[in-house]
Write a protein that holds these residues in place. Structure first.
Motif, PDB file in Angstrom:
ATOM      1  N   LYS A  39      11.826 -22.902 -59.571  1.00 50.09           N
ATOM      2  CA  LYS A  39      12.827 -23.274 -58.586  1.00 50.09           C
ATOM      3  C   LYS A  39      13.221 -24.737 -58.776  1.00 50.09           C
ATOM      4  O   LYS A  39      12.417 -25.555 -59.249  1.00 50.09           O
ATOM      5  CB  LYS A  39      12.313 -23.051 -57.165  1.00 50.09           C
ATOM      6  CG  LYS A  39      11.118 -23.918 -56.785  1.00 50.09           C
ATOM      7  CD  LYS A  39      10.677 -23.626 -55.350  1.00 50.09           C
ATOM      8  CE  LYS A  39       9.481 -24.497 -54.949  1.00 50.09           C
ATOM      9  NZ  LYS A  39       9.042 -24.229 -53.553  1.00 50.09           N
ATOM     10  N   ALA A  40      14.446 -25.052 -58.416  1.00 53.25           N
ATOM     11  CA  ALA A  40      14.955 -26.416 -58.515  1.00 53.25           C
ATOM     12  C   ALA A  40      15.219 -26.934 -57.104  1.00 53.25           C
ATOM     13  O   ALA A  40      15.817 -26.242 -56.280  1.00 53.25           O
ATOM     14  CB  ALA A  40      16.234 -26.447 -59.341  1.00 53.25           C
ATOM     15  N   VAL A  41      14.742 -28.138 -56.839  1.00 53.66           N
ATOM     16  CA  VAL A  41      14.948 -28.778 -55.537  1.00 53.66           C
ATOM     17  C   VAL A  41      15.798 -30.027 -55.758  1.00 53.66           C
ATOM     18  O   VAL A  41      15.414 -30.914 -56.530  1.00 53.66           O
ATOM     19  CB  VAL A  41      13.618 -29.151 -54.866  1.00 53.66           C
ATOM     20  CG1 VAL A  41      13.873 -29.687 -53.462  1.00 53.66           C
ATOM     21  CG2 VAL A  41      12.679 -27.954 -54.810  1.00 53.66           C
ATOM     22  N   VAL A  42      16.951 -30.072 -55.105  1.00 58.53           N
ATOM     23  CA  VAL A  42      17.887 -31.182 -55.282  1.00 58.53           C
ATOM     24  C   VAL A  42      17.740 -32.172 -54.135  1.00 58.53           C
ATOM     25  O   VAL A  42      17.909 -31.811 -52.963  1.00 58.53           O
ATOM     26  CB  VAL A  42      19.340 -30.670 -55.358  1.00 58.53           C
ATOM     27  CG1 VAL A  42      20.302 -31.842 -55.537  1.00 58.53           C
ATOM     28  CG2 VAL A  42      19.491 -29.670 -56.506  1.00 58.53           C
ATOM     29  N   TYR A  43      17.412 -33.411 -54.482  1.00 56.94           N
ATOM     30  CA  TYR A  43      17.333 -34.516 -53.537  1.00 56.94           C
ATOM     31  C   TYR A  43      18.487 -35.482 -53.822  1.00 56.94           C
ATOM     32  O   TYR A  43      19.138 -35.379 -54.868  1.00 56.94           O
ATOM     33  CB  TYR A  43      16.003 -35.260 -53.694  1.00 56.94           C
ATOM     34  CG  TYR A  43      14.773 -34.454 -53.361  1.00 56.94           C
ATOM     35  CD1 TYR A  43      14.172 -34.537 -52.108  1.00 56.94           C
ATOM     36  CD2 TYR A  43      14.192 -33.611 -54.311  1.00 56.94           C
ATOM     37  CE1 TYR A  43      13.034 -33.805 -51.801  1.00 56.94           C
ATOM     38  CE2 TYR A  43      13.054 -32.866 -54.017  1.00 56.94           C
ATOM     39  CZ  TYR A  43      12.478 -32.975 -52.757  1.00 56.94           C
ATOM     40  OH  TYR A  43      11.351 -32.255 -52.466  1.00 56.94           O
ATOM     41  N   PRO A  44      18.755 -36.433 -52.934  1.00 59.57           N
ATOM     42  CA  PRO A  44      19.838 -37.384 -53.197  1.00 59.57           C
ATOM     43  C   PRO A  44      19.619 -38.211 -54.465  1.00 59.57           C
ATOM     44  O   PRO A  44      20.581 -38.622 -55.114  1.00 59.57           O
ATOM     45  CB  PRO A  44      19.836 -38.273 -51.952  1.00 59.57           C
ATOM     46  CG  PRO A  44      19.223 -37.438 -50.880  1.00 59.57           C
ATOM     47  CD  PRO A  44      18.181 -36.606 -51.581  1.00 59.57           C
ATOM     48  N   ASP A  45      18.346 -38.462 -54.837  1.00 63.34           N
ATOM     49  CA  ASP A  45      18.056 -39.343 -55.965  1.00 63.34           C
ATOM     50  C   ASP A  45      17.387 -38.661 -57.148  1.00 63.34           C
ATOM     51  O   ASP A  45      17.124 -39.301 -58.174  1.00 63.34           O
ATOM     52  CB  ASP A  45      17.168 -40.507 -55.505  1.00 63.34           C
ATOM     53  CG  ASP A  45      15.809 -40.029 -54.999  1.00 63.34           C
ATOM     54  OD1 ASP A  45      15.699 -38.839 -54.634  1.00 63.34           O
ATOM     55  OD2 ASP A  45      14.869 -40.847 -54.956  1.00 63.34           O
ATOM     56  N   ARG A  46      17.106 -37.361 -57.030  1.00 61.49           N
ATOM     57  CA  ARG A  46      16.390 -36.695 -58.114  1.00 61.49           C
ATOM     58  C   ARG A  46      16.512 -35.175 -57.990  1.00 61.49           C
ATOM     59  O   ARG A  46      16.901 -34.663 -56.941  1.00 61.49           O
ATOM     60  CB  ARG A  46      14.912 -37.073 -58.103  1.00 61.49           C
ATOM     61  CG  ARG A  46      14.150 -36.541 -56.898  1.00 61.49           C
ATOM     62  CD  ARG A  46      12.755 -37.146 -56.791  1.00 61.49           C
ATOM     63  NE  ARG A  46      11.955 -36.536 -55.737  1.00 61.49           N
ATOM     64  CZ  ARG A  46      12.084 -36.833 -54.439  1.00 61.49           C
ATOM     65  NH1 ARG A  46      12.967 -37.720 -54.038  1.00 61.49           N
ATOM     66  NH2 ARG A  46      11.307 -36.242 -53.543  1.00 61.49           N
ATOM     67  N   VAL A  47      16.148 -34.507 -59.069  1.00 58.19           N
ATOM     68  CA  VAL A  47      16.032 -33.045 -59.071  1.00 58.19           C
ATOM     69  C   VAL A  47      14.628 -32.708 -59.552  1.00 58.19           C
ATOM     70  O   VAL A  47      14.196 -33.193 -60.605  1.00 58.19           O
ATOM     71  CB  VAL A  47      17.070 -32.377 -59.992  1.00 58.19           C
ATOM     72  CG1 VAL A  47      16.869 -30.873 -60.012  1.00 58.19           C
ATOM     73  CG2 VAL A  47      18.487 -32.721 -59.542  1.00 58.19           C
TER      74      VAL A  47
END
Length: 206
Positions: free
Chosen positions: A12-20
């Motif tokens: 799974k991929a989790v997208v944050y404002p500063d990173r993935v």
């Protein structure tokens, strides 16, 4: 921005404002796949292939520090996508999740026109440093005494190591751009080795 999660075939991929963050499924980890964290400032391109009913698709987050990134500039990429820690595979039944993942990354990934460009002074200094390193590397020991020049280069590498990881990666990228403009194959190879010789992309960056 609240972190958003997009499930794929091999993790799974989790997208944050500063990173993935790509977190591998257990079955993928057993097969040798690794999880990864991709800082948005290091992201240079989002490369993807949509799945079909017969073939899986994928999303590859290309960064300059990724050792395999040069293989991936080809279309299609030459190296196996599933084995790269910065790629995630999607099946036909996960095609909506893939599209939503790409949209989420695009949302936090600045457009090329908004990304900072390298200062001309930095480009010139990086060019001079890389070519000096290449000249020393290509010289015979009779012409350049290793006992004299090696301590100098170690001092340079030590100074550059004080830069942040992002700045070191940025400098390495500029040096590779310098190498791409070199017409002499031997000198180009020496230029491409410069980031490694200077320790710009050590294994402890992540």
């Amino acid at each position: 921005m609240t972190p958003r999660t997009f499930k794929g075939f091999n993790g799974k991929a989790v997208v944050y404002p500063d990173r993935v963050e790509i977190e591998r499924a257990l079955s993928a980890r057993i097969g040798g796949a690794k999880s990864s964290v991709i800082p948005i400032p290091q992201l240079v391109k989002v490369i993807s292939k949509p799945p079909t009913r017969w073939l899986n698709g994928w999303v590859y987050l290309a960064t300059d520090p990724d050792p395999a990134h040069l293989d991936y500039w080809a279309d299609p990429p030459k190296t196996k996508i599933g084995g790269n820690p910065q790629a995630i595979v999607y099946t036909w039944f996960q095609r909506n999740a893939q599209a939503e993942f790409i949209a989420a990354v695009t949302e936090v990934f600045p457009e090329p026109s908004r990304r900072p460009t390298a200062d001309p002074l930095l480009i010139t200094l990086a060019d001079a440093l890389a070519n000096l390193m290449a000249s020393i590397d290509m010289s015979d020991d009779d012409d350049v005494d290793p006992d004299i020049c090696v301590p100098w280069l170690e001092d340079v590498a030590s100074t550059l190591n004080q830069l942040s990881a992002d700045d070191r990666h940025r400098l390495a990228q500029i040096i590779r751009e310098v190498a791409s403009r070199e017409s002499d194959a031997a000198r180009q190879a020496a230029l491409l080795e410069t980031p490694d010789h200077l320790g710009l992309e050590g294994s402890d960056d992540g």
